[in-house]
Design a protein around this motif. Structure first.
Motif, PDB file in Angstrom:
ATOM      1  N   CYS A  62       0.742  -1.235   0.042  1.00 36.27           N
ATOM      2  CA  CYS A  62       0.055   0.011   0.086  1.00 36.27           C
ATOM      3  C   CYS A  62       0.917   1.053   0.070  1.00 36.27           C
ATOM      4  CB  CYS A  62      -0.831  -0.007   0.992  1.00 36.27           C
ATOM      5  SG  CYS A  62      -1.535   1.442   1.760  1.00 36.27           S
ATOM      6  N   PRO A  63       0.868   2.218  -0.967  1.00 36.92           N
ATOM      7  CA  PRO A  63       1.488   3.400  -1.139  1.00 36.92           C
ATOM      8  C   PRO A  63       1.355   4.145   0.175  1.00 36.92           C
ATOM      9  CG  PRO A  63      -0.146   3.466  -2.641  1.00 36.92           C
ATOM     10  CD  PRO A  63      -0.213   1.868  -2.127  1.00 36.92           C
ATOM     11  N   TYR A  64       0.083   4.282   0.807  1.00 35.64           N
ATOM     12  CA  TYR A  64      -0.404   5.158   2.079  1.00 35.64           C
ATOM     13  C   TYR A  64       0.489   4.548   3.204  1.00 35.64           C
ATOM     14  CZ  TYR A  64      -3.394   7.041  -1.383  1.00 35.64           C
ATOM     15  OH  TYR A  64      -4.129   7.536  -2.559  1.00 35.64           O
ATOM     16  N   CYS A  65       0.398   3.182   3.458  1.00 33.88           N
ATOM     17  CA  CYS A  65       0.934   2.653   4.258  1.00 33.88           C
ATOM     18  C   CYS A  65       2.634   3.046   4.220  1.00 33.88           C
ATOM     19  CB  CYS A  65       1.049   1.164   4.184  1.00 33.88           C
ATOM     20  SG  CYS A  65      -0.656   0.655   4.421  1.00 33.88           S
ATOM     21  N   ARG A  66       3.197   2.814   3.089  1.00 35.64           N
ATOM     22  CA  ARG A  66       4.512   3.204   3.131  1.00 35.64           C
ATOM     23  C   ARG A  66       5.070   4.857   3.480  1.00 35.64           C
ATOM     24  NH1 ARG A  66       8.052   0.142  -0.578  1.00 35.64           N
ATOM     25  NH2 ARG A  66       6.934  -1.734  -0.890  1.00 35.64           N
ATOM     26  N   GLN A  67       3.977   5.630   2.845  1.00 34.51           N
ATOM     27  CA  GLN A  67       4.140   7.052   3.422  1.00 34.51           C
ATOM     28  C   GLN A  67       4.062   7.266   4.760  1.00 34.51           C
ATOM     29  OE1 GLN A  67       1.281   9.601   1.092  1.00 34.51           O
ATOM     30  NE2 GLN A  67       1.693  11.323   2.208  1.00 34.51           N
ATOM     31  N   LEU A  68       3.301   6.680   5.520  1.00 30.03           N
ATOM     32  CA  LEU A  68       2.886   6.650   7.162  1.00 30.03           C
ATOM     33  C   LEU A  68       4.037   6.031   7.552  1.00 30.03           C
ATOM     34  CD1 LEU A  68       1.313   6.850   9.680  1.00 30.03           C
ATOM     35  CD2 LEU A  68       0.698   4.348   9.375  1.00 30.03           C
ATOM     36  N   GLU A  69       4.601   5.081   7.150  1.00 35.14           N
ATOM     37  CA  GLU A  69       6.041   4.432   7.810  1.00 35.14           C
ATOM     38  C   GLU A  69       7.110   5.542   7.355  1.00 35.14           C
ATOM     39  OE1 GLU A  69       6.770   1.786   9.259  1.00 35.14           O
ATOM     40  OE2 GLU A  69       4.580   0.819   9.336  1.00 35.14           O
ATOM     41  N   SER A  70       7.307   6.161   6.307  1.00 34.32           N
ATOM     42  CA  SER A  70       8.307   6.987   6.203  1.00 34.32           C
ATOM     43  C   SER A  70       7.953   8.212   7.352  1.00 34.32           C
ATOM     44  CB  SER A  70       8.026   7.750   4.892  1.00 34.32           C
ATOM     45  OG  SER A  70       9.079   8.670   4.701  1.00 34.32           O
ATOM     46  N   THR A  71       6.890   8.707   7.492  1.00 32.41           N
ATOM     47  CA  THR A  71       6.542   9.636   8.593  1.00 32.41           C
ATOM     48  C   THR A  71       7.019   8.965   9.890  1.00 32.41           C
ATOM     49  OG1 THR A  71       4.536  10.711   7.405  1.00 32.41           O
ATOM     50  CG2 THR A  71       4.786  11.122   9.820  1.00 32.41           C
TER      51      THR A  71
ATOM     52  N   VAL B  70       9.194  -1.666   3.377  1.00 38.79           N
ATOM     53  CA  VAL B  70       8.110  -0.536   3.375  1.00 38.79           C
ATOM     54  C   VAL B  70       8.935   0.813   2.951  1.00 38.79           C
ATOM     55  CG1 VAL B  70       6.040  -1.690   4.140  1.00 38.79           C
ATOM     56  CG2 VAL B  70       7.584  -0.297   5.663  1.00 38.79           C
ATOM     57  N   LEU B  71       9.950   0.895   3.799  1.00 37.63           N
ATOM     58  CA  LEU B  71      10.781   1.997   3.634  1.00 37.63           C
ATOM     59  C   LEU B  71      11.956   1.994   2.400  1.00 37.63           C
ATOM     60  CD1 LEU B  71      11.572   2.673   7.298  1.00 37.63           C
ATOM     61  CD2 LEU B  71       9.926   4.052   5.974  1.00 37.63           C
ATOM     62  N   ASP B  72      12.554   0.870   2.289  1.00 33.42           N
ATOM     63  CA  ASP B  72      13.653   0.868   1.230  1.00 33.42           C
ATOM     64  C   ASP B  72      13.397  -0.104   0.129  1.00 33.42           C
ATOM     65  OD1 ASP B  72      15.170   2.513   2.672  1.00 33.42           O
ATOM     66  OD2 ASP B  72      15.743   1.002   4.370  1.00 33.42           O
ATOM     67  N   SER B  73      12.258  -0.423   0.061  1.00 31.08           N
ATOM     68  CA  SER B  73      11.646  -1.571  -1.084  1.00 31.08           C
ATOM     69  C   SER B  73      12.676  -2.935  -1.212  1.00 31.08           C
ATOM     70  CB  SER B  73      11.543  -0.672  -2.397  1.00 31.08           C
ATOM     71  OG  SER B  73      10.916   0.235  -2.413  1.00 31.08           O
ATOM     72  N   ILE B  74      13.248  -3.147  -0.153  1.00 30.65           N
ATOM     73  CA  ILE B  74      13.948  -4.395  -0.014  1.00 30.65           C
ATOM     74  C   ILE B  74      13.135  -5.552   0.085  1.00 30.65           C
ATOM     75  CG2 ILE B  74      15.793  -5.803   1.099  1.00 30.65           C
ATOM     76  CD1 ILE B  74      16.955  -2.849   2.022  1.00 30.65           C
TER      77      ILE B  74
ATOM     78  N   ASN C  34      13.546 -11.667  11.589  1.00 31.31           N
ATOM     79  CA  ASN C  34      13.602 -10.466  12.155  1.00 31.31           C
ATOM     80  C   ASN C  34      12.374  -9.883  11.548  1.00 31.31           C
ATOM     81  OD1 ASN C  34      13.758  -7.812  13.204  1.00 31.31           O
ATOM     82  ND2 ASN C  34      15.804  -8.001  13.297  1.00 31.31           N
ATOM     83  N   LYS C  35      11.250 -10.039  11.851  1.00 31.66           N
ATOM     84  CA  LYS C  35      10.077  -9.411  11.122  1.00 31.66           C
ATOM     85  C   LYS C  35       9.752  -7.911  11.065  1.00 31.66           C
ATOM     86  CE  LYS C  35       7.151 -13.107  13.313  1.00 31.66           C
ATOM     87  NZ  LYS C  35       8.136 -14.057  13.347  1.00 31.66           N
ATOM     88  N   ALA C  36      10.126  -7.192  12.190  1.00 25.74           N
ATOM     89  CA  ALA C  36      10.186  -5.823  12.306  1.00 25.74           C
ATOM     90  C   ALA C  36      11.372  -5.032  11.106  1.00 25.74           C
ATOM     91  CB  ALA C  36      10.487  -5.271  13.571  1.00 25.74           C
ATOM     92  N   LYS C  37      12.495  -5.815  11.034  1.00 22.40           N
ATOM     93  CA  LYS C  37      13.401  -5.415  10.124  1.00 22.40           C
ATOM     94  C   LYS C  37      13.086  -5.850   8.633  1.00 22.40           C
ATOM     95  CE  LYS C  37      18.278  -5.748   8.837  1.00 22.40           C
ATOM     96  NZ  LYS C  37      18.246  -4.964   7.679  1.00 22.40           N
ATOM     97  N   ALA C  38      12.341  -6.738   8.634  1.00 18.07           N
ATOM     98  CA  ALA C  38      11.897  -7.247   7.145  1.00 18.07           C
ATOM     99  C   ALA C  38      10.817  -6.167   6.686  1.00 18.07           C
ATOM    100  CB  ALA C  38      11.357  -8.538   7.195  1.00 18.07           C
ATOM    101  N   TRP C  39       9.744  -5.701   7.667  1.00 13.37           N
ATOM    102  CA  TRP C  39       8.716  -5.018   7.406  1.00 13.37           C
ATOM    103  C   TRP C  39       9.393  -3.528   6.902  1.00 13.37           C
ATOM    104  CZ3 TRP C  39       4.182  -4.232   6.187  1.00 13.37           C
ATOM    105  CH2 TRP C  39       3.398  -3.068   6.218  1.00 13.37           C
ATOM    106  N   GLN C  40      10.351  -3.070   7.884  1.00 16.08           N
ATOM    107  CA  GLN C  40      10.780  -1.709   7.662  1.00 16.08           C
ATOM    108  C   GLN C  40      11.865  -1.830   6.347  1.00 16.08           C
ATOM    109  OE1 GLN C  40      12.243  -0.588  11.563  1.00 16.08           O
ATOM    110  NE2 GLN C  40      10.623   0.991  11.531  1.00 16.08           N
ATOM    111  N   ASP C  41      12.481  -2.616   6.004  1.00 19.46           N
ATOM    112  CA  ASP C  41      13.322  -2.752   4.880  1.00 19.46           C
ATOM    113  C   ASP C  41      12.298  -2.809   3.730  1.00 19.46           C
ATOM    114  OD1 ASP C  41      15.845  -3.074   6.261  1.00 19.46           O
ATOM    115  OD2 ASP C  41      15.937  -5.152   5.856  1.00 19.46           O
TER     116      ASP C  41
END
Length: 138
Positions: free
Chosen positions: A19-28, A72-76, A63-70
């Motif tokens: 979701c692009p809005y989820c990615r935007q929220l995560e960036s914030t 949604v934030l960095d498109s890894i 590492n679920k949190a790292k995988a999530w952030q990687d």
């Protein structure tokens, strides 16, 4: 669970990895502190056909949190994996609590909001009490 700073502001977010809005929220959120966020993977396959596969791969990561952030934030992209997971239950829970899109946030007082809020609105929402906004039945 993702904790930043003192973790005192607690909330859950129902989020689709594509979701692009989820990615935007995560960036914030990446520029904020003093919160504990519980991410409930909530793929919307009707909009994002690969979301369930990605959500499962994120959940099955050591590492679920790292995988999530990687992702949604960095498109890894997470390595494709399968395992027992709560994603179907997350969808049922989210729908029961009023999540009809992503991102949907629920704070510790049961207040619900949705969308990629600007930082000032997000800060206000995180700091508010249940005197305003929708209260979720517990």
């Amino acid at each position: 669970k993702i904790e930043k700073g003192n973790g005192k502001r607690i909330f859950a977010v129902f989020s689709d990895p594509d979701c692009p809005y989820c990615r935007q929220l995560e960036s914030t959120l990446s520029r904020m502190t003093d919160f504990t966020m519980y991410v409930f993977l909530f793929p919307l396959d009707s909009l994002h056909p690969e979301a369930s596969k990605r959500a499962e791969s994120i959940w099955c990561n050591s590492n679920k949190a790292k995988a999530w952030q990687d992702y949604v934030l960095d498109s890894i992209k997470p390595e494709l994996k399968t395992c027992a997971n709560p994603i179907v239950e997350n969808i049922k829970l989210g729908e029961k609590l009023g999540a009809n899109g992503t991102p949907t946030l629920i704070n510790s007082d049961g207040m619900l909001t949705s969308g990629a809020l600007p930082r000032s609105e997000l800060e206000s929402w995180l700091n508010s009490k249940s005197t305003s906004g929708a209260k979720v039945e517990k």
